[in-house]
Design an enzyme around this catalytic site. Structure first.
Site, PDB file in Angstrom:
ATOM      1  N   ARG A  15       0.827  -1.199   0.000  1.00  0.00           N
ATOM      2  CA  ARG A  15       0.000   0.000   0.000  1.00  0.00           C
ATOM      3  C   ARG A  15       0.872   1.265   0.000  1.00  0.00           C
ATOM      4  O   ARG A  15       2.050   1.222   0.313  1.00  0.00           O
ATOM      5  CB  ARG A  15      -0.924   0.020   1.221  1.00  0.00           C
ATOM      6  CG  ARG A  15      -2.018  -1.007   1.197  1.00  0.00           C
ATOM      7  CD  ARG A  15      -2.777  -1.067   2.516  1.00  0.00           C
ATOM      8  NE  ARG A  15      -1.997  -1.652   3.591  1.00  0.00           N
ATOM      9  CZ  ARG A  15      -2.440  -1.830   4.836  1.00  0.00           C
ATOM     10  NH1 ARG A  15      -3.654  -1.430   5.160  1.00  0.00           N
ATOM     11  NH2 ARG A  15      -1.667  -2.381   5.750  1.00  0.00           N
ATOM     12  N   LYS A  75       1.673   1.886   7.423  1.00  0.00           N
ATOM     13  CA  LYS A  75       1.995   1.083   8.614  1.00  0.00           C
ATOM     14  C   LYS A  75       2.976   1.822   9.509  1.00  0.00           C
ATOM     15  O   LYS A  75       3.605   2.799   9.116  1.00  0.00           O
ATOM     16  CB  LYS A  75       2.572  -0.273   8.210  1.00  0.00           C
ATOM     17  CG  LYS A  75       1.566  -1.189   7.539  1.00  0.00           C
ATOM     18  CD  LYS A  75       0.354  -1.486   8.415  1.00  0.00           C
ATOM     19  CE  LYS A  75       0.671  -2.365   9.596  1.00  0.00           C
ATOM     20  NZ  LYS A  75      -0.520  -2.655  10.438  1.00  0.00           N
ATOM     21  N   TYR A  94      -0.896   4.457  10.792  1.00  0.00           N
ATOM     22  CA  TYR A  94      -1.282   3.457  11.792  1.00  0.00           C
ATOM     23  C   TYR A  94      -0.061   3.178  12.663  1.00  0.00           C
ATOM     24  O   TYR A  94       1.017   2.890  12.148  1.00  0.00           O
ATOM     25  CB  TYR A  94      -1.717   2.149  11.124  1.00  0.00           C
ATOM     26  CG  TYR A  94      -3.022   2.209  10.378  1.00  0.00           C
ATOM     27  CD1 TYR A  94      -4.219   2.432  11.051  1.00  0.00           C
ATOM     28  CD2 TYR A  94      -3.064   2.023   9.000  1.00  0.00           C
ATOM     29  CE1 TYR A  94      -5.422   2.471  10.363  1.00  0.00           C
ATOM     30  CE2 TYR A  94      -4.260   2.065   8.309  1.00  0.00           C
ATOM     31  CZ  TYR A  94      -5.444   2.296   8.991  1.00  0.00           C
ATOM     32  OH  TYR A  94      -6.624   2.349   8.310  1.00  0.00           O
ATOM     33  N   HIS A  96      -0.574   1.540  16.282  1.00  0.00           N
ATOM     34  CA  HIS A  96      -0.880   0.402  17.168  1.00  0.00           C
ATOM     35  C   HIS A  96       0.182   0.269  18.259  1.00  0.00           C
ATOM     36  O   HIS A  96       0.751  -0.796  18.489  1.00  0.00           O
ATOM     37  CB  HIS A  96      -0.990  -0.894  16.357  1.00  0.00           C
ATOM     38  CG  HIS A  96      -2.062  -0.863  15.305  1.00  0.00           C
ATOM     39  ND1 HIS A  96      -3.407  -0.867  15.613  1.00  0.00           N
ATOM     40  CD2 HIS A  96      -1.982  -0.807  13.946  1.00  0.00           C
ATOM     41  CE1 HIS A  96      -4.113  -0.820  14.489  1.00  0.00           C
ATOM     42  NE2 HIS A  96      -3.281  -0.780  13.473  1.00  0.00           N
ATOM     43  N   GLU A 118      -5.605   4.869  13.951  1.00  0.00           N
ATOM     44  CA  GLU A 118      -6.536   3.950  14.614  1.00  0.00           C
ATOM     45  C   GLU A 118      -7.218   4.544  15.839  1.00  0.00           C
ATOM     46  O   GLU A 118      -8.171   3.943  16.352  1.00  0.00           O
ATOM     47  CB  GLU A 118      -5.827   2.638  14.990  1.00  0.00           C
ATOM     48  CG  GLU A 118      -4.840   2.734  16.131  1.00  0.00           C
ATOM     49  CD  GLU A 118      -3.436   3.141  15.697  1.00  0.00           C
ATOM     50  OE1 GLU A 118      -2.535   3.116  16.551  1.00  0.00           O
ATOM     51  OE2 GLU A 118      -3.253   3.505  14.510  1.00  0.00           O
ATOM     52  N   VAL A 179     -15.049  -5.363  11.489  1.00  0.00           N
ATOM     53  CA  VAL A 179     -14.366  -6.555  10.997  1.00  0.00           C
ATOM     54  C   VAL A 179     -15.307  -7.755  11.024  1.00  0.00           C
ATOM     55  O   VAL A 179     -15.467  -8.477  10.028  1.00  0.00           O
ATOM     56  CB  VAL A 179     -13.100  -6.861  11.824  1.00  0.00           C
ATOM     57  CG1 VAL A 179     -12.533  -8.228  11.453  1.00  0.00           C
ATOM     58  CG2 VAL A 179     -12.054  -5.789  11.603  1.00  0.00           C
ATOM     59  N   ASP A 198     -20.738 -11.357  20.412  1.00  0.00           N
ATOM     60  CA  ASP A 198     -20.391 -10.032  20.903  1.00  0.00           C
ATOM     61  C   ASP A 198     -20.945  -9.889  22.318  1.00  0.00           C
ATOM     62  O   ASP A 198     -21.832 -10.649  22.727  1.00  0.00           O
ATOM     63  CB  ASP A 198     -20.972  -8.940  19.981  1.00  0.00           C
ATOM     64  CG  ASP A 198     -20.216  -7.616  20.099  1.00  0.00           C
ATOM     65  OD1 ASP A 198     -19.395  -7.319  19.210  1.00  0.00           O
ATOM     66  OD2 ASP A 198     -20.443  -6.878  21.080  1.00  0.00           O
ATOM     67  N   ARG A 203     -26.190  -4.606  19.728  1.00  0.00           N
ATOM     68  CA  ARG A 203     -25.489  -4.903  18.481  1.00  0.00           C
ATOM     69  C   ARG A 203     -25.896  -6.265  17.941  1.00  0.00           C
ATOM     70  O   ARG A 203     -26.103  -6.439  16.733  1.00  0.00           O
ATOM     71  CB  ARG A 203     -23.972  -4.861  18.710  1.00  0.00           C
ATOM     72  CG  ARG A 203     -23.139  -5.129  17.464  1.00  0.00           C
ATOM     73  CD  ARG A 203     -23.316  -4.049  16.418  1.00  0.00           C
ATOM     74  NE  ARG A 203     -22.519  -4.317  15.220  1.00  0.00           N
ATOM     75  CZ  ARG A 203     -22.536  -3.561  14.144  1.00  0.00           C
ATOM     76  NH1 ARG A 203     -23.294  -2.473  14.109  1.00  0.00           N
ATOM     77  NH2 ARG A 203     -21.803  -3.860  13.096  1.00  0.00           N
ATOM     78  N   VAL A 239     -11.860  -8.587  17.584  1.00  0.00           N
ATOM     79  CA  VAL A 239     -12.159  -7.735  18.744  1.00  0.00           C
ATOM     80  C   VAL A 239     -11.207  -6.557  18.778  1.00  0.00           C
ATOM     81  O   VAL A 239     -10.004  -6.709  18.562  1.00  0.00           O
ATOM     82  CB  VAL A 239     -12.040  -8.543  20.054  1.00  0.00           C
ATOM     83  CG1 VAL A 239     -12.196  -7.641  21.263  1.00  0.00           C
ATOM     84  CG2 VAL A 239     -13.084  -9.648  20.078  1.00  0.00           C
ATOM     85  N   VAL A 267      -7.534 -11.166  13.324  1.00  0.00           N
ATOM     86  CA  VAL A 267      -7.446  -9.860  12.678  1.00  0.00           C
ATOM     87  C   VAL A 267      -6.958  -8.796  13.662  1.00  0.00           C
ATOM     88  O   VAL A 267      -6.486  -7.738  13.268  1.00  0.00           O
ATOM     89  CB  VAL A 267      -8.807  -9.465  12.070  1.00  0.00           C
ATOM     90  CG1 VAL A 267      -8.717  -8.154  11.296  1.00  0.00           C
ATOM     91  CG2 VAL A 267      -9.308 -10.565  11.127  1.00  0.00           C
ATOM     92  N   ALA A 268      -7.043  -9.088  14.952  1.00  0.00           N
ATOM     93  CA  ALA A 268      -6.621  -8.134  15.983  1.00  0.00           C
ATOM     94  C   ALA A 268      -5.131  -8.234  16.296  1.00  0.00           C
ATOM     95  O   ALA A 268      -4.667  -7.635  17.265  1.00  0.00           O
ATOM     96  CB  ALA A 268      -7.437  -8.359  17.261  1.00  0.00           C
ATOM     97  N   ASP A 270      -2.480  -6.882  15.164  1.00  0.00           N
ATOM     98  CA  ASP A 270      -1.683  -5.658  15.275  1.00  0.00           C
ATOM     99  C   ASP A 270      -1.995  -4.874  16.541  1.00  0.00           C
ATOM    100  O   ASP A 270      -1.341  -3.876  16.845  1.00  0.00           O
ATOM    101  CB  ASP A 270      -1.814  -4.775  14.024  1.00  0.00           C
ATOM    102  CG  ASP A 270      -3.242  -4.525  13.615  1.00  0.00           C
ATOM    103  OD1 ASP A 270      -4.153  -4.837  14.400  1.00  0.00           O
ATOM    104  OD2 ASP A 270      -3.455  -4.003  12.502  1.00  0.00           O
ATOM    105  N   ALA A 299      -0.207  -9.354  10.077  1.00  0.00           N
ATOM    106  CA  ALA A 299      -0.520  -8.078  10.722  1.00  0.00           C
ATOM    107  C   ALA A 299      -0.928  -6.980   9.732  1.00  0.00           C
ATOM    108  O   ALA A 299      -1.441  -5.951  10.156  1.00  0.00           O
ATOM    109  CB  ALA A 299       0.673  -7.612  11.551  1.00  0.00           C
ATOM    110  N   ASN A 300      -0.697  -7.192   8.462  1.00  0.00           N
ATOM    111  CA  ASN A 300      -1.104  -6.184   7.469  1.00  0.00           C
ATOM    112  C   ASN A 300      -1.871  -6.863   6.329  1.00  0.00           C
ATOM    113  O   ASN A 300      -1.503  -6.770   5.163  1.00  0.00           O
ATOM    114  CB  ASN A 300       0.102  -5.409   6.934  1.00  0.00           C
ATOM    115  CG  ASN A 300       1.136  -6.292   6.245  1.00  0.00           C
ATOM    116  OD1 ASN A 300       1.319  -7.442   6.606  1.00  0.00           O
ATOM    117  ND2 ASN A 300       1.810  -5.758   5.252  1.00  0.00           N
TER     118      ASN A 300
END
Length: 371
Positions: A15, A75, A94, A96, A118, A179, A198, A203, A239, A267-268, A270, A299-300
């Site tokens: 990216r 990143k 980003y 993190h 973020e 996500v 969740d 939600r 999450v 997916v969490a 990072d 992580a990406n």
């Protein structure tokens, strides 16, 4: 303002932080844009397109960092970039921070101004600069999970959507945010049997209303998670706690309750990961196996689809970048609470509480720098 766009050097990160169209908008507002040579190539943008838009091309990453007042990245800076970041330089990317202490300490030592995509946050608690990449990552989580369920890749050997006469795979999604919702959409569209968990009952009611019939909702707690993990083929960790480390919803001892070849996609990762056995991986070497359970923890993830990701990211970041460039970071953040919440480190001081608490480091009020 002088804006610099370096080429991303993280493993397989294709990216770029700014499209030629985005560069043109900054130039129209009276700013100067320097782009490192070939920075946009991975996303399908040639140097000539940036030049046509009015930007200038610099051959090396050192020259970009040296000249820019604001660095726009995708990143977090990696170790090779730490010495390039200057005192008082605004870095907009980003970060993190809460998942990696060496980066946090390096940025404190640099005395730069770190504004994290973020943690830019709207009044409704939504995260406008995280949303586009969360949408991409949520959809990719199922795409990658389906692939790694194949036997040659050490998965269970199950087709996500099944076929007539054969049950589809069962997909468990932890988290009903951006996500998780996007993951559920894709998994449902592929014909899987989907459960989304969740802790937010309103939600879950909303998701129950809008999702197709093959998506079930379930309250998230340790008891329910332990009950479901043994019967699901693909488990997606989705999450997020803004700016803070993700909680471990799946612990190491739970792996023994899963069937061999179960695939975990965190997916969490990072933000530290919501699966205890998660550790960041790369597109070059994306998976590893613990207790016969396959872990995919890149992580990406959106870096694998850079054309889509770069356009989506610039659509979201450009209005904020224009505010920062037009007004300077102090005035822009003082006038816009969304941007103010993005400030994590300023001139050697941590100003985002969750980052300080993650490593037991001192932190101070961001208002000390805006008054």
């Amino acid at each position: 303002m002088i804006i610099g766009v370096p080429k991303e050097i993280k493993n397989n990160e294709n990216r770029v932080a700014l499209t030629p169209a985005g560069a043109q908008e900054l130039l129209k507002a009276g700013h100067t844009v320097y782009v490192q040579s070939t920075a946009g190539l991975g996303s399908g943008f040639e140097d000539a397109e940036y030049v046509s838009a009015g930007a200038s091309i610099l051959p090396t990453i050192e020259e970009v960092y040296d000249i820019a007042e604001m660095i726009m990245k995708v990143k977090e800076p990696i170790e090779a970039e730490y010495p390039l970041i200057k005192e008082n330089q605004l870095v907009f990317t980003y970060f993190h921070f809460a998942s990696y202490e060496p980066l946090t300490k390096a940025m404190v030592e640099s005395k730069s101004v770190c504004l994290a995509y973020e943690t830019v946050e709207k009044a409704d608690r939504s995260l406008p600069l995280l949303v586009p990449m969360s949408e991409v990552a949520g959809r990719m989580a199922i795409q990658e999970g389906a692939k790694y369920l194949e036997k040659p890749l050490k998965g269970r050997g199950i087709l996500l959507g099944g076929v007539p006469g054969v049950r589809p795979a069962k997909v468990l999604i932890l988290g009903g945010g951006v996500v998780g919702t996007n993951a559920a959409k894709i998994a449902a569209g592929m014909g899987a049997d989907v459960t989304i968990m969740d802790i937010n009952l309103p939600r879950l009611r909303y998701l129950d209303d809008v999702m197709p019939a093959n998506v079930n909702t379930f309250m998230s707690n340790e008891y329910n998670i332990r009950e479901l993990i043994g019967t699901h083929d693909l488990i997606v960790g989705a999450v997020l706690i803004p700016g803070a480390k993700a909680p471990h919803l799946i612990t190491k001892d739970m792996l023994k309750d899963m069937r061999p070849g179960t695939v975990l996609v965190d997916v969490a990762v990072d933000q530290g990961g919501c699966i205890e056995t998660c550790k960041p991986t790369t597109h070059q070497d994306p998976t590893y196996v613990i207790d016969d359970v396959l872990h995919y923890c890149v992580a990406n993830m959106p870096g694998a689809v850079p054309y889509t990701s770069t356009l989506a990211l610039t659509n979201a970041t450009l209005p904020y970048a224009l505010q920062l460039a037009n007004k300077g970071w102090q005035k822009a953040c003082k006038e816009n609470l969304e941007l103010k919440l993005g400030l994590n480190i300023i001139k050697g001081e941590i100003v985002y509480q969750a980052v300080g608490e993650a490593f037991n480091l001192p932190y101070t009020s961001v208002d000390n720098f805006l008054n």
